[in-house]
Enzyme design. Structure first.
Site, PDB file in Angstrom:
ATOM      1  N   HIS A 116       0.840  -1.200   0.000  1.00 50.11           N
ATOM      2  CA  HIS A 116       0.000   0.000   0.000  1.00 50.11           C
ATOM      3  C   HIS A 116       0.874   1.248   0.000  1.00 50.11           C
ATOM      4  O   HIS A 116       1.571   1.518   0.980  1.00 50.11           O
ATOM      5  CB  HIS A 116      -0.929  -0.017   1.212  1.00 50.11           C
ATOM      6  CG  HIS A 116      -1.824   1.182   1.276  1.00 50.11           C
ATOM      7  ND1 HIS A 116      -2.818   1.399   0.350  1.00 50.11           N
ATOM      8  CD2 HIS A 116      -1.855   2.241   2.110  1.00 50.11           C
ATOM      9  CE1 HIS A 116      -3.434   2.537   0.644  1.00 50.11           C
ATOM     10  NE2 HIS A 116      -2.856   3.071   1.700  1.00 50.11           N
ATOM     11  N   ASP A 118       0.918   5.167  -0.147  1.00 52.08           N
ATOM     12  CA  ASP A 118       0.193   6.438  -0.073  1.00 52.08           C
ATOM     13  C   ASP A 118       0.945   7.502  -0.863  1.00 52.08           C
ATOM     14  O   ASP A 118       2.115   7.750  -0.578  1.00 52.08           O
ATOM     15  CB  ASP A 118       0.087   6.907   1.386  1.00 52.08           C
ATOM     16  CG  ASP A 118      -0.810   6.006   2.210  1.00 52.08           C
ATOM     17  OD1 ASP A 118      -1.960   5.812   1.808  1.00 52.08           O
ATOM     18  OD2 ASP A 118      -0.340   5.487   3.250  1.00 52.08           O
ATOM     19  N   ASP A 230      -7.775   1.283   1.976  1.00 52.45           N
ATOM     20  CA  ASP A 230      -7.498   2.280   3.013  1.00 52.45           C
ATOM     21  C   ASP A 230      -8.426   3.494   3.081  1.00 52.45           C
ATOM     22  O   ASP A 230      -8.358   4.220   4.058  1.00 52.45           O
ATOM     23  CB  ASP A 230      -6.037   2.752   2.887  1.00 52.45           C
ATOM     24  CG  ASP A 230      -5.472   3.277   4.204  1.00 52.45           C
ATOM     25  OD1 ASP A 230      -6.002   2.885   5.264  1.00 52.45           O
ATOM     26  OD2 ASP A 230      -4.518   4.070   4.184  1.00 52.45           O
ATOM     27  N   ASP A 367       1.625  -1.288   4.445  1.00 55.09           N
ATOM     28  CA  ASP A 367       2.097  -0.011   3.890  1.00 55.09           C
ATOM     29  C   ASP A 367       3.551  -0.115   3.427  1.00 55.09           C
ATOM     30  O   ASP A 367       4.422  -0.546   4.179  1.00 55.09           O
ATOM     31  CB  ASP A 367       2.020   1.093   4.962  1.00 55.09           C
ATOM     32  CG  ASP A 367       0.584   1.416   5.342  1.00 55.09           C
ATOM     33  OD1 ASP A 367      -0.336   0.828   4.751  1.00 55.09           O
ATOM     34  OD2 ASP A 367       0.397   2.268   6.234  1.00 55.09           O
ATOM     35  N   HIS A 511      -6.514   9.494  -0.287  1.00 50.71           N
ATOM     36  CA  HIS A 511      -7.222   9.421   0.995  1.00 50.71           C
ATOM     37  C   HIS A 511      -6.468  10.021   2.182  1.00 50.71           C
ATOM     38  O   HIS A 511      -7.012  10.040   3.287  1.00 50.71           O
ATOM     39  CB  HIS A 511      -7.652   7.972   1.285  1.00 50.71           C
ATOM     40  CG  HIS A 511      -6.523   6.983   1.286  1.00 50.71           C
ATOM     41  ND1 HIS A 511      -6.198   6.253   0.166  1.00 50.71           N
ATOM     42  CD2 HIS A 511      -5.634   6.636   2.227  1.00 50.71           C
ATOM     43  CE1 HIS A 511      -5.178   5.473   0.448  1.00 50.71           C
ATOM     44  NE2 HIS A 511      -4.803   5.691   1.689  1.00 50.71           N
TER      45      HIS A 511
END
Ligand SMILES: [Zn+2]
Length: 734
Positions: A116, A118, A230, A367, A511
């Protein structure tokens, strides 16, 4: 919620009425009557309201038999929200099974490795890319090629495209091969994994198109499964957009723990998600809801995080991360494989009891995982040993393997006999949304709906500029191709600015961006991107409008240092409020361009600031326009005489530009606004030389503002709004 339902039902009724009256060949007299009162004189005939074609509202004309099995509004009424301790699965319950349940049909396990990433959170997008993401993708190419049984999925195209731009053609070919062979899958493939509550749907679509077009152009790939692990709650709008973008399947994760538990008991964690307004099944999309607390490894192999954590081989002793349940993983070897394989199979079996088929999804990631080469070895080698052992035990009745998300969904559809299109009765149909999310106790994730409002607004401003600029640019491009003289139009530069703006807007839908959940310096990075793109889009708008309004196209001349037009709003930095330009009037007309970026004819009140109250406004046809002059306030009670706000109704064709003229005249016919100032304990100041200002001393009575639709009561003591009422409802504000 009940009130909401009623409102939606009322809207549906009025649409039915409207579409029926259109069918009957009569127009709804209320719908075409713009307004009552004096303002109607400012409007031309009401024929500008488009007629509603009965074909536009098919959902309203269909039968009211809603086939939906699970209605979220009803689910909330059923749930006790009592949060009992569920044992090892804290927010759930004990799961049991019979040893022989899989004898006739084996358990198929798809372990889906994921990372994941971000695009900004604790670090900026650039910093994450430099420190982690580029290494993850570089290692992916090497490590997947070492064993063709290995799989990996990726979702954020903002990162992927940045990485792609920096790799050689050999690596690019390897990636294409891995995709073709089904080892590597792009899931969702949006520019980011967007928040599903704060963005406008325009931006949700735009960032998805940006990702998908990049994929089509560079990889020839069209994603078919959605992956959203997420975002803080999930919206049916996202399901709708995915469906309309050609997706068959989707996965969601952050859903209220009580809803997850309820769905686990009902075996409704997999369902066809249908829009609330869809009375057929055209919007159905197959959705998998992850059952446990998180998308990390401890919460994805099965109900017991203490066990699952022992199968996150990045947490092997000696590494930087460990298991908070204090039992570390063990590397798999001949001496422990039987016991360890049995342990994780037990978790897989228990998890599978929450679903309707014998196909199981077990995500394997967290993550920014898989950054180091050694981590790939740890996860992939140990899991392969577990799979090999399990699969060699016929009496265990299991087939475990690495898979992509679509591998899982394909097997699921095959086993449940659900074709690509039909939604048979195997899975329930669900309508509604998954807000407001709580991950534990009373930890409701609702603050982000409104936090960092300054940047939430900046997002909407950029969004509107982007749309306006794209349309003007497209029209200017057509014009510029028509003559040699106009080939100096900076089409390539402006195209780059448009693309960059679209990507910055897309990035902000992430997000942790529009939600406001990232660190302050990351927020400044996003804000700077939004701000720069707003400035760049103003340039595109000015350059494009310049070409479009010239009567004599032969007179076109492009000079970047002296822009032909100026914009009305000026913002000096990413965190400052915009200021309005004060237009200096003279007896010679100043030209004011007003652009309507909508595809409908439009009547809008336009307000600009000028330096004189002796103002006249002429329409594009040269006719005088009714004007109101309002005060620009220097302080709470002081009127500026440097600037005046003038407002008038502009009438613009679809996608059209209107050129209005502003000039200073000896005697203006503009209407001055009147003011009542409510003051307590203040000195009477000398009256204003222009505006009629009535000072209401020591007022304790409520102040009431009203028109034919609405009435507002403000406290005479505090000045705060206390009651608002529409013609039907009253709302008391605390
Ligand atoms: Zn995230």
């Amino acid at each position: 919620l009940a009130e909401n339902n009623e409102i939606i039902s009322n809207i549906r009724d009025s649409v039915i009425n409207l579409s029926e009256s259109v069918k009957d060949g009569q127009k709804n007299p209320e719908a075409i009557n713009f307004s009552q009162g004096s303002i109607s004189e400012l409007f031309p005939s009401a024929s500008v309201l488009p007629a509603v074609d009965s074909e536009d509202c098919l959902f309203a004309s269909k039968s009211r038999n809603h086939g939906s099995g699970v209605q979220m509004l009803d689910v909330y009424d059923i749930l006790p929200f009592d949060n009992p301790d569920g044992g090892v699965w804290k927010q759930g319950f004990d799961i049991t099974y019979n040893e022989n349940e899989w004898n006739s049909e084996p358990l198929q396990v798809f372990v889906v490795p994921h990372s994941h990433n971000d695009p900004g959170w604790l670090k900026t997008f650039e910093d994450y890319f430099r420190d982690q993401t580029q290494h993850i993708l570089n290692n992916m190419v090497i490590k997947l090629q070492e064993d063709n049984r290995r799989k990996f999925i990726w979702s954020e195209i903002s990162y992927f495209s940045k990485w792609w731009d920096g790799i050689d053609s050999q690596k690019k070919d390897a990636v294409k091969r891995l995709i073709k062979d089904g080892q590597f899958e792009i899931v969702t493939g949006g520019w980011v994994m967007p928040d599903e509550a704060s963005p406008h749907y325009f931006s949700l679509i735009d960032q998805m198109i940006e990702g998908h077009q990049w994929l089509e152009k560079n990889l020839g790939v069209k994603p078919k499964s959605g992956w959203a692990v997420d975002p803080f709650g999930h919206s049916p709008t996202m399901a709708y957009l995915l469906k309309r973008a050609g997706f068959s399947n989707m996965l969601i994760q952050r859903v209220h723990y009580s809803v997850k538990k309820h769905f686990a008991t009902q075996k409704t964690l997999e369902f066809f998600w249908r829009q609330n307004w869809d009375l057929g099944s055209s919007t159905d999309i197959l959705c998998h809801m992850m059952p446990f607390y998180s998308y990390d490894v401890p919460h994805t192999c099965g109900p017991d995080p203490k066990i699952c954590c022992q199968f996150d081989f990045k947490r092997l002793p000696g590494g930087r991360v460990s298991c908070p349940w204090r039992v570390p993983p063990e590397a798999i070897h001949a001496g422990n494989v039987q016991h360890r394989a049995w342990m994780i199979l037990d978790q897989y079996r228990k998890k599978s009891k929450l679903f309707r088929t014998k196909v199981l999804l077990a995500p394997l990631g967290d993550d920014f995982r898989y950054a180091e080469s050694s981590e790939w070895d740890q996860q992939y080698q140990n899991y392969q040993k577990l799979f090999d052992y399990m699969n060699s035990q016929p009496e265990w009745h299991v087939k475990a393997q690495f898979g992509t998300l679509s591998d899982y969904f394909e097997a699921l559809r095959k086993e449940s006999n659900v074709g690509e299109k039909s939604s048979n009765s195997f899975f329930p149909v669900l309508s509604g949304d998954f807000f407001t999310y709580a991950d534990r106790d009373h930890h409701y994730w609702s603050g982000y709906f409104t936090s960092r409002p300054f940047y939430k607004r900046l997002d909407r401003v950029l969004e509107s500029y982007l749309r306006a600029a794209e349309i003007l640019y497209s029209m200017a491009l057509v014009q510029s191709s028509k003559s040699e003289k106009m080939s100096v139009f900076p089409s390539v530069d402006n195209y780059k600015l448009l693309t960059e703006a679209r990507r910055n807007l897309g990035l902000f839908q992430h997000h942790d961006a529009i939600t406001g959940t990232s660190k302050d310096w990351v927020v400044v990075d996003y804000g700077t991107r939004l701000f720069h793109s707003i400035m760049n889009l103003k340039r595109v708008i000015i350059d494009s409008a310049h070409i479009l309004i010239l009567k004599d196209k032969g007179a076109y001349n492009y000079d970047m240092s002296t822009p032909f037009l100026k914009m009305d709003h000026v913002q000096s930095s990413q965190d400052s409020l915009p200021r309005k330009t004060v237009i200096k009037l003279t007896s010679q007309p100043r030209y004011l361009l007003i652009y309507n970026p909508m595809e409908q004819e439009r009547l809008s009140v336009v307000s600009v600031n000028v330096n004189s109250p002796r103002v006249k406004v002429l329409s594009p046809l040269g006719k005088p326009v009714a004007v109101q002059i309002s005060a620009v306030w220097d302080g709470a009670t002081t009127v500026s005489h440097e600037a005046y706000e003038i407002s008038f109704v502009a009438h613009l064709p679809p996608l059209g530009i209107g050129v209005y003229q502003l000039l200073e005249v000896q005697s203006s016919e503009a209407v001055l606004a009147d003011y009542n100032i409510y003051l307590r304990n203040s000195k009477q100041e000398k009256p204003d030389r222009l505006f009629k200002i009535k000072e209401m001393q020591n007022s304790v009575d409520n102040i009431i503002l009203e028109n034919s639709y609405m009435k507002l009561w403000f406290s005479g003591m505090s000045g705060l709004l206390e009651v608002s009422s529409s013609s039907e409802h009253s709302t008391f504000l605390g």
